[in-house]
Design a protein around this motif. Structure first.
Motif, mmCIF file in Angstrom:
data_model
loop_
_atom_site.group_PDB
_atom_site.id
_atom_site.type_symbol
_atom_site.label_atom_id
_atom_site.label_comp_id
_atom_site.label_asym_id
_atom_site.label_seq_id
_atom_site.Cartn_x
_atom_site.Cartn_y
_atom_site.Cartn_z
ATOM 1 N N ILE A 104 0.871 -1.175 0.000
ATOM 2 C CA ILE A 104 0.000 0.000 0.000
ATOM 3 C C ILE A 104 0.909 1.225 0.000
ATOM 4 O O ILE A 104 1.742 1.387 0.907
ATOM 5 C CB ILE A 104 -0.913 0.035 1.234
ATOM 6 C CG1 ILE A 104 -1.746 -1.239 1.328
ATOM 7 C CG2 ILE A 104 -1.811 1.261 1.209
ATOM 8 C CD1 ILE A 104 -2.505 -1.385 2.636
ATOM 9 N N SER A 105 0.760 2.065 -1.006
ATOM 10 C CA SER A 105 1.600 3.249 -1.134
ATOM 11 C C SER A 105 0.747 4.502 -1.164
ATOM 12 O O SER A 105 -0.421 4.479 -1.590
ATOM 13 C CB SER A 105 2.444 3.179 -2.419
ATOM 14 O OG SER A 105 3.224 2.013 -2.452
ATOM 15 N N ALA A 108 3.573 11.764 3.570
ATOM 16 C CA ALA A 108 3.096 10.424 3.224
ATOM 17 C C ALA A 108 3.262 9.452 4.385
ATOM 18 O O ALA A 108 2.529 8.456 4.485
ATOM 19 C CB ALA A 108 3.851 9.919 1.996
ATOM 20 N N THR A 109 4.194 9.745 5.291
ATOM 21 C CA THR A 109 4.405 8.846 6.433
ATOM 22 C C THR A 109 3.237 8.847 7.411
ATOM 23 O O THR A 109 3.244 8.064 8.373
ATOM 24 C CB THR A 109 5.697 9.235 7.167
ATOM 25 O OG1 THR A 109 5.703 10.652 7.395
ATOM 26 C CG2 THR A 109 6.926 8.851 6.350
ATOM 27 N N GLU A 116 7.467 12.496 0.873
ATOM 28 C CA GLU A 116 6.887 12.507 -0.473
ATOM 29 C C GLU A 116 6.212 11.190 -0.832
ATOM 30 O O GLU A 116 5.220 11.168 -1.560
ATOM 31 C CB GLU A 116 7.979 12.810 -1.521
ATOM 32 C CG GLU A 116 8.535 14.214 -1.458
ATOM 33 C CD GLU A 116 9.467 14.403 -0.264
ATOM 34 O OE1 GLU A 116 10.103 13.397 0.151
ATOM 35 O OE2 GLU A 116 9.554 15.532 0.260
ATOM 36 N N ARG A 117 6.752 10.077 -0.357
ATOM 37 C CA ARG A 117 6.184 8.772 -0.729
ATOM 38 C C ARG A 117 6.449 7.763 0.379
ATOM 39 O O ARG A 117 7.547 7.691 0.941
ATOM 40 C CB ARG A 117 6.803 8.277 -2.047
ATOM 41 C CG ARG A 117 6.207 6.950 -2.522
ATOM 42 C CD ARG A 117 6.757 6.554 -3.878
ATOM 43 N NE ARG A 117 6.277 5.236 -4.265
ATOM 44 C CZ ARG A 117 5.107 4.988 -4.839
ATOM 45 N NH1 ARG A 117 4.294 5.993 -5.103
ATOM 46 N NH2 ARG A 117 4.741 3.771 -5.177
ATOM 47 N N CYS A 118 5.418 6.970 0.671
ATOM 48 C CA CYS A 118 5.538 5.947 1.718
ATOM 49 C C CYS A 118 4.857 4.670 1.238
ATOM 50 O O CYS A 118 3.753 4.714 0.673
ATOM 51 C CB CYS A 118 4.891 6.437 3.018
ATOM 52 S SG CYS A 118 5.097 5.308 4.406
ATOM 53 N N THR A 119 5.513 3.549 1.453
ATOM 54 C CA THR A 119 4.966 2.256 1.052
ATOM 55 C C THR A 119 5.051 1.284 2.217
ATOM 56 O O THR A 119 6.123 1.121 2.817
ATOM 57 C CB THR A 119 5.734 1.664 -0.148
ATOM 58 O OG1 THR A 119 5.612 2.530 -1.269
ATOM 59 C CG2 THR A 119 5.198 0.282 -0.513
ATOM 60 N N ALA A 120 3.919 0.678 2.542
ATOM 61 C CA ALA A 120 3.874 -0.376 3.557
ATOM 62 C C ALA A 120 3.625 -1.701 2.856
ATOM 63 O O ALA A 120 2.782 -1.797 1.967
ATOM 64 C CB ALA A 120 2.761 -0.107 4.564
#
Length: 489
Positions: A5-6, A15-16, A49-53
């Motif tokens: 999931i981003s 984004a965090t 700017e961008r976070c992905t779990a």
């Protein structure tokens, strides 16, 4: 099994924030035990700017077989997961959906104590699942996800073997979803639709799965164009559970259309009032008509036959004219809900003396139902198969023989006025028939003649000059015995 999931963000809305919503810190890799293996949550990237779990589920095939005892569950052809070695532990399925629910349970509920404003915020999301079984192919994937807010649904078929393109595609797809949604909403959709696309579950589908489906489907399933397919597959094609879920979803839809709470919508029928000229729900108009007819008949001891969840019983208890109210239904579950609605466990002694709930079938004679002033069959007869009507007729009119009997049923002629009802369809999935005014009058007249009653007919709801009222009510009154009959008695 693997899912990511981003989201993207800005310095003002980093984004965090995804970490707060998932209740998993981006700086940590965490592991969770499940009944079929180990689930891991980690963040491949975590910047403003961008976070992905990422959720990785390592399935233990041995534990899977031992828990399932080597046998298929859920009714799907390949739900057995074979013995130890097969493709199932590596493809997204109900195993991943269950892990999703267990690991991200707070996120699914929309809870975030640290940042309570976050769950209600729609955010740009990208969900990727590299191997997703899809019985129905990419077209079905799009049909399921596009109506619920995803602006981009990419379902790329996975070839059986890239070295041999002539073999064609497998039943798996690589799924990429993009859209601006609330995270809880996106997770609940995945929880439902992953096993739906797979059309299999790794566990036995019990009745409580209906409640799980409705909780996860809140806000999107009631109006989904593929609602029937989703419900059927999620419940492993168990027809009884599917029908129950469909009925409850229709109540949700009607309640939303009427601006009411679900419990305020009569569960006996699926009628909605669509126009401003008729703001009072038909279920409420029906209850008012019944109360008026009972009052006119001078009844004080009343039977509600087929009482369902107790809406009419509740209305009767609010009127002091009715001193003895008995609700009868074949469904123990419906009676349990009725008891909760009436708050029987907290009811005062004087009020509780006025009400009784009985379990029983209306197609069998019952000595407990004799001696009452009136009986009500509100939206009941159309739920019986036609060959069963004579048994109900004798049980009510021949055996119980209340002085007054009220019968309400839909007027099928009025169905053309329901804009949301497709032509040829009945108002409720459980209706075995719906009668015209002429058919109802013929049946009621025959019943009255056979059992010594007089009958008159009362419209319920707006009486359309062309098609009549939406509900038709017959008022049966026990005819006075003739001198010859009195003498014989």
């Amino acid at each position: 099994m693997f899912l990511t999931i981003s989201t993207t963000g800005t310095p003002e809305r980093p984004a965090t924030d995804l970490g707060f919503l998932l209740h998993k810190h981006p700086d940590k890799a965490q592991a969770f035990s499940t009944s079929h293996g180990q689930a891991h949550v980690l963040y491949p990237e975590a910047t403003a700017e961008r976070c992905t779990a990422a959720l990785v589920l390592e399935v233990d095939p041995v534990a899977l077989v031992r828990r399932g005892k080597g046998k298929g569950r859920g009714g799907a052809p390949d739900a057995a997961l074979a013995q130890y070695v097969n493709d199932r532990p590596y493809a997204a399925s109900s195993l991943l959906a269950v892990a999703l629910s267990a690991v991200f349970k707070n996120a699914l509920r929309g809870d975030c104590k640290a940042r309570p404003e976050l769950p209600e915020r729609a955010m740009p999301l990208r969900v990727e699942i590299p191997a997703l079984p899809a019985r129905g192919g990419a077209e079905l994937v799009r049909k399921l996800f596009e109506p619920v807010g995803w602006t981009s649904v990419q379902a790329e078929p996975v070839p059986l073997d890239g070295r041999f393109p002539e073999w064609g595609d497998s039943r798996y797809v690589t799924l990429v979803l993009e859209g601006e949604l609330r995270l809880a909403e996106a997770l609940r959709q995945l929880y439902v639709l992953l096993p739906v696309l797979d059309d299999a579950k790794h566990y036995w589908v019990a009745p409580d799965e209906v409640d799980k489906l409705l909780r996860a489907g809140e806000g999107w399933l009631a109006d989904h164009p593929e609602q029937k397919l989703i419900t059927s597959r999620y419940l492993s094609r168990r027809w009884g559970l599917t029908r129950q879920a469909m009925e409850r979803l229709e109540l949700v839809r009607l309640a939303e259309a009427e601006g009411l709470e679900v419990e305020d919508v009569d569960n006996a029928v699926d009628e909605a009032v669509d126009t401003e000229e008729r703001p009072v729900p038909l279920a409420e108009q029906r209850r008012e008509a019944i109360l008026a007819a009972l009052g006119a008949a001078g009844a004080s001891r009343v039977l509600d036959l087929g009482c369902g969840q107790g809406q009419l019983v509740q209305a009767l208890l609010k009127d002091v004219r009715f001193t003895d109210v008995v609700g009868v239904d074949v469904s123990v579950r419906a009676l349990s809900i009725a008891a909760k609605r009436l708050r029987l466990d907290r009811m005062g002694e004087r009020m509780s003396d006025r009400v009784t709930l009985l379990q029983g079938s209306l197609t069998y004679t019952d000595k407990r139902l004799k001696g009452y002033d009136a009986a009500v069959l509100s939206e009941v007869i159309e739920h019986l198969d036609l060959p069963r009507l004579p048994a109900l007729e004798y049980a009510v009119f021949g055996s119980a023989r209340p002085t007054t009997v009220l019968v309400t049923t839909p007027n099928v002629e009025y169905n053309v006025r329901w804009e949301t009802l497709p032509a040829g369809h009945v108002r409720h999935g459980d209706h075995r028939f719906e009668w015209t005014r002429g058919e109802f009058r013929t049946w009621a007249g025959d019943v009255a003649g056979r059992h010594g009653y007089d009958v008159e007919f009362v419209p319920v709801g707006p009486d359309d000059p062309d098609v009549g009222p939406p509900t038709q009510m017959a008022v049966f009154t026990l005819a006075a015995p003739t001198p010859k009959e009195e003498k014989a008695a």
